[in-house]
Write a protein that holds these residues in place. Structure first.
Motif, PDB file in Angstrom:
ATOM      1  N   ILE A   8      41.749  51.591  64.745  1.00 15.29           N
ATOM      2  CA  ILE A   8      42.403  50.285  64.771  1.00 15.29           C
ATOM      3  C   ILE A   8      41.354  49.202  64.574  1.00 15.29           C
ATOM      4  N   TYR A   9      41.776  48.140  63.888  1.00 14.72           N
ATOM      5  CA  TYR A   9      40.922  46.970  63.697  1.00 14.72           C
ATOM      6  C   TYR A   9      41.699  45.741  64.154  1.00 14.72           C
ATOM      7  N   ASP A  10      41.113  45.007  65.096  1.00  7.34           N
ATOM      8  CA  ASP A  10      41.736  43.784  65.616  1.00  7.34           C
ATOM      9  C   ASP A  10      40.716  42.659  65.516  1.00  7.34           C
ATOM     10  N   LYS A  11      40.899  41.784  64.535  1.00  9.59           N
ATOM     11  CA  LYS A  11      39.924  40.712  64.290  1.00  9.59           C
ATOM     12  C   LYS A  11      39.799  39.761  65.483  1.00  9.59           C
ATOM     13  N   ASN A  12      40.811  39.738  66.342  1.00  8.59           N
ATOM     14  CA  ASN A  12      40.785  38.856  67.510  1.00  8.59           C
ATOM     15  C   ASN A  12      40.028  39.466  68.695  1.00  8.59           C
ATOM     16  N   GLY A  13      39.618  40.698  68.542  1.00  5.94           N
ATOM     17  CA  GLY A  13      38.966  41.408  69.637  1.00  5.94           C
ATOM     18  C   GLY A  13      39.932  42.378  70.282  1.00  5.94           C
ATOM     19  N   ILE A  14      39.477  43.576  70.585  1.00  3.22           N
ATOM     20  CA  ILE A  14      40.318  44.630  71.146  1.00  3.22           C
ATOM     21  C   ILE A  14      40.852  44.235  72.526  1.00  3.22           C
ATOM     22  N   ASP A  15      42.156  44.447  72.715  1.00  4.48           N
ATOM     23  CA  ASP A  15      42.793  44.243  74.018  1.00  4.48           C
ATOM     24  C   ASP A  15      42.586  45.531  74.812  1.00  4.48           C
ATOM     25  N   LEU A  16      41.580  45.518  75.669  1.00  3.04           N
ATOM     26  CA  LEU A  16      41.188  46.742  76.352  1.00  3.04           C
ATOM     27  C   LEU A  16      42.251  47.247  77.327  1.00  3.04           C
ATOM     28  N   ASP A  17      42.958  46.361  77.979  1.00  2.00           N
ATOM     29  CA  ASP A  17      44.006  46.798  78.904  1.00  2.00           C
ATOM     30  C   ASP A  17      45.073  47.611  78.184  1.00  2.00           C
ATOM     31  N   CYS A  18      45.402  47.187  76.974  1.00  2.00           N
ATOM     32  CA  CYS A  18      46.394  47.916  76.176  1.00  2.00           C
ATOM     33  C   CYS A  18      45.865  49.307  75.808  1.00  2.00           C
ATOM     34  N   VAL A  19      44.595  49.383  75.392  1.00  2.00           N
ATOM     35  CA  VAL A  19      44.006  50.667  75.018  1.00  2.00           C
ATOM     36  C   VAL A  19      43.975  51.617  76.216  1.00  2.00           C
ATOM     37  N   LYS A  20      43.613  51.102  77.385  1.00  2.00           N
ATOM     38  CA  LYS A  20      43.567  51.932  78.589  1.00  2.00           C
ATOM     39  C   LYS A  20      44.965  52.455  78.948  1.00  2.00           C
ATOM     40  N   GLN A  21      45.973  51.641  78.773  1.00  2.00           N
ATOM     41  CA  GLN A  21      47.342  52.068  79.039  1.00  2.00           C
ATOM     42  C   GLN A  21      47.732  53.213  78.099  1.00  2.00           C
ATOM     43  N   ILE A  22      47.393  53.058  76.813  1.00  2.00           N
ATOM     44  CA  ILE A  22      47.738  54.072  75.810  1.00  2.00           C
ATOM     45  C   ILE A  22      46.993  55.386  76.054  1.00  2.00           C
ATOM     46  N   LYS A  23      45.683  55.283  76.275  1.00  2.00           N
ATOM     47  CA  LYS A  23      44.850  56.488  76.328  1.00  2.00           C
ATOM     48  C   LYS A  23      44.772  57.125  77.710  1.00  2.00           C
ATOM     49  N   GLU A  24      44.719  56.322  78.757  1.00  2.00           N
ATOM     50  CA  GLU A  24      44.506  56.866  80.098  1.00  2.00           C
ATOM     51  C   GLU A  24      45.811  57.126  80.853  1.00  2.00           C
ATOM     52  N   VAL A  25      46.826  56.299  80.606  1.00  2.00           N
ATOM     53  CA  VAL A  25      48.086  56.444  81.335  1.00  2.00           C
ATOM     54  C   VAL A  25      49.104  57.239  80.522  1.00  2.00           C
ATOM     55  N   GLU A  26      49.368  56.779  79.303  1.00  2.00           N
ATOM     56  CA  GLU A  26      50.384  57.427  78.470  1.00  2.00           C
ATOM     57  C   GLU A  26      49.851  58.649  77.727  1.00  2.00           C
ATOM     58  N   ARG A  27      48.513  58.747  77.574  1.00  2.00           N
ATOM     59  CA  ARG A  27      47.866  59.851  76.841  1.00  2.00           C
ATOM     60  C   ARG A  27      48.426  59.975  75.424  1.00  2.00           C
ATOM     61  N   LYS A  28      48.527  58.832  74.742  1.00  2.00           N
ATOM     62  CA  LYS A  28      49.048  58.800  73.370  1.00  2.00           C
ATOM     63  C   LYS A  28      47.920  58.486  72.383  1.00  2.00           C
ATOM     64  N   ARG A  29      48.262  58.401  71.103  1.00  2.00           N
ATOM     65  CA  ARG A  29      47.281  58.161  70.050  1.00  2.00           C
ATOM     66  C   ARG A  29      47.017  56.662  69.907  1.00  2.00           C
ATOM     67  N   ILE A  30      45.854  56.339  69.384  1.00  2.00           N
ATOM     68  CA  ILE A  30      45.400  54.942  69.286  1.00  2.00           C
ATOM     69  C   ILE A  30      46.301  54.102  68.380  1.00  2.00           C
ATOM     70  N   LYS A  31      47.031  54.737  67.468  1.00  2.00           N
ATOM     71  CA  LYS A  31      47.876  53.987  66.536  1.00  2.00           C
ATOM     72  C   LYS A  31      48.986  53.216  67.250  1.00  2.00           C
ATOM     73  N   GLU A  32      49.297  53.620  68.501  1.00  2.00           N
ATOM     74  CA  GLU A  32      50.325  52.917  69.273  1.00  2.00           C
ATOM     75  C   GLU A  32      49.943  51.444  69.505  1.00  2.00           C
ATOM     76  N   TYR A  33      48.661  51.139  69.387  1.00  2.00           N
ATOM     77  CA  TYR A  33      48.159  49.781  69.652  1.00  2.00           C
ATOM     78  C   TYR A  33      48.853  48.741  68.779  1.00  2.00           C
ATOM     79  N   VAL A  34      49.107  49.072  67.512  1.00  2.00           N
ATOM     80  CA  VAL A  34      49.674  48.074  66.590  1.00  2.00           C
ATOM     81  C   VAL A  34      51.143  47.777  66.899  1.00  2.00           C
ATOM     82  N   ASN A  35      51.789  48.597  67.724  1.00  2.00           N
ATOM     83  CA  ASN A  35      53.180  48.328  68.103  1.00  2.00           C
ATOM     84  C   ASN A  35      53.299  47.081  68.961  1.00  2.00           C
ATOM     85  N   THR A  36      52.258  46.803  69.738  1.00  2.00           N
ATOM     86  CA  THR A  36      52.264  45.610  70.597  1.00  2.00           C
ATOM     87  C   THR A  36      51.312  44.523  70.099  1.00  2.00           C
TER      88      THR A  36
END
Length: 448
Positions: A269-297
């Motif tokens: 994922i590329y986010d020119k505004n800077g990565i939203d780390l809380d969102c990434v932690k939710q996806i990877k550590e809690v939901e255990r999903k793939r990084i592509k979910e980031y662009v949904n939010t």
């Protein structure tokens, strides 16, 4: 660069013959031996004592089968490994990796690197590594528990708080450590610090989760500072989205950098505004999903299939934190073309030799893994100390110790590179500084 010293060349040729089907191990050994040429030439007693021949051969390799029963009642069989590489300066210390790519060569490469990494921390720990070709992804908690219990039933015969202290690595997080520790305690009827990365309720250390990522940034900041630079206001690209990448993102941001890209094994994922780390932690550590979910939010962000393309994202600082040999010559040239000025390795050996040559020939500051990512094992050793004392330090106390250790590692690498006329070559500096302590201990112990 190739090995030119006759003694070291003969040793490496022997290593090649004995380990012909283990390219990662050969790559690691060759890089270290190249760096050690000036040291070996200054110490002829090492050849007389067969020091290098002993250094490249593990003290012990343990290989075992791991039978377990899946949720359908079907028996599965995996392979388990533990390589106890060198105990000259302390008990074996190194992680356990659960991933389908694991085989003896990967574990030997990691164990060999661990010897020097652990030495650089200044703490009394030797080098080892272990793991299995078991894949925890997609498995239920029950399946993971049954596998971990079977794995530890055999491993428990070979480890101990003063013998060998494993930790986590790829595929081995808090869940897996908990299951293995419970089984060890059950089998041995003792509550000792035999694993690190434990939960805080049963002997774990504060700041251990953050340690490798934080430590990577502390080392990088020290390297940047020594060369008149810093994270402040700089764009950062980090590969991976596991534990190391997440906490490297957190600390790099705290130090003033803007992390714009993360990846997993499917893409980035590329986010020119800077990565939203809380969102990434939710996806990877809690939901255990793939990084592509980031662009949904984050619709303004981009997702790209294939993780190699992450190195084409323009940045000032690159921190590869995914896996070995992920950054090749082509990717290194892309970073150079985009004016990247610093690369530090959060994963183990993520840059190929060709990529490192590109960095060094273009004057890019380069922090090798055995130095830059030593924060995890350093804090594991601090966890061992706390367990021995039946005591625990605060987060800030552990973090301060970690910062001091990582700054000390950079200073050792810098000093060794200058001492041998290779100022700024932190690969050589790390290998030499890590080797010297181990070599002195091995010489003191005699031929063992």
């Amino acid at each position: 660069m190739a090995i030119s010293n006759g003694y070291l060349k003969n040793v490496f040729e022997q290593v090649q013959k004995r380990n012909a089907n283990e390219p990662e191990f050969l790559q690691a050994v060759e890089e270290v031996l190249e760096s050690l040429e000036p040291v070996v030439e200054a110490h002829p007693e090492y050849e007389a004592a067969g020091l290098i021949e002993r250094l490249v051969e593990p003290e012990r390799v343990i290989y075992f089968r791991v039978p377990w029963v899946d949720d359908n009642g079907k028996t599965q069989v995996n392979r388990g490994f533990r390589v106890q590489f060198n105990s000259a300066i302390g008990p074996y210390k190194g992680g356990l990796r659960f991933h389908p790519s694991v085989y003896q060569g990967i574990i030997k490469f990691l164990g060999f690197e661990q010897v020097f990494k652990n030495s650089l921390t200044g703490l009394p720990i030797g080098g080892g590594k272990g793991g299995s070709d078991f894949d925890p992804k997609g498995k239920s908690d029950g399946e993971v528990m049954r596998f971990c219990q079977s794995f530890m039933t055999e491993l428990s015969k070979h480890i101990g708080a003063d013998t060998d202290v494993p930790a986590g690595d790829i595929g081995v997080g808090a869940r897996e450590i908990g299951f293995m520790y419970g089984q060890y305690k059950r089998l041995r009827n003792e509550f000792t610090g035999v694993l690190t990365g434990k939960g805080l309720t049963y002997g774990g250390s504060l700041a251990r989760t953050e340690a490798t990522g934080f430590g990577l940034c502390y080392f990088t900041e020290a390297m940047l500072k020594a060369n008149g630079k810093s994270f402040d206001g700089k764009t950062v690209v980090i590969s991976g989205s596991g534990n190391v990448a997440i906490y490297a993102t957190k600390k790099a941001t705290e130090l003033g950098g803007k992390v714009v890209a993360l990846s997993d094994s499917n893409g980035y994922i590329y986010d020119k505004n800077g990565i939203d780390l809380d969102c990434v932690k939710q996806i990877k550590e809690v939901e255990r999903k793939r990084i592509k979910e980031y662009v949904n939010t984050h619709p303004e962000a981009e997702y790209h299939e294939g993780c190699k393309g992450i190195w084409t994202v323009p940045c000032d600082i690159a921190l590869p934190c995914a896996t070995q040999n992920e950054l090749d010559e082509e990717s290194a040239k892309a970073l150079v073309a985009n004016n990247c000025f610093a690369v530090a390795e959060g994963a183990n050996m993520p840059s190929t030799p060709e990529a490192i040559a590109v960095f060094q020939s273009n004057g890019i500051l380069f922090g090798p893994a055995k130095a830059a990512n030593a924060g995890g094992v350093a804090t594991s050793a601090l966890e061992m100390s706390q367990n021995s004392m039946r005591y625990s330090w605060t987060f800030d106390e552990v973090d301060a110790k970690l910062k001091g250790i990582m700054e000390g590692i950079f200073e050792k690498c810098d000093s060794a590179s200058k001492e041998y006329g290779k100022e700024g070559n932190y690969v050589m500096g790390a290998n030499i500084a890590g080797f010297q302590k181990v070599a002195e201990a091995m010489m003191a112990h005699g031929i063992v």
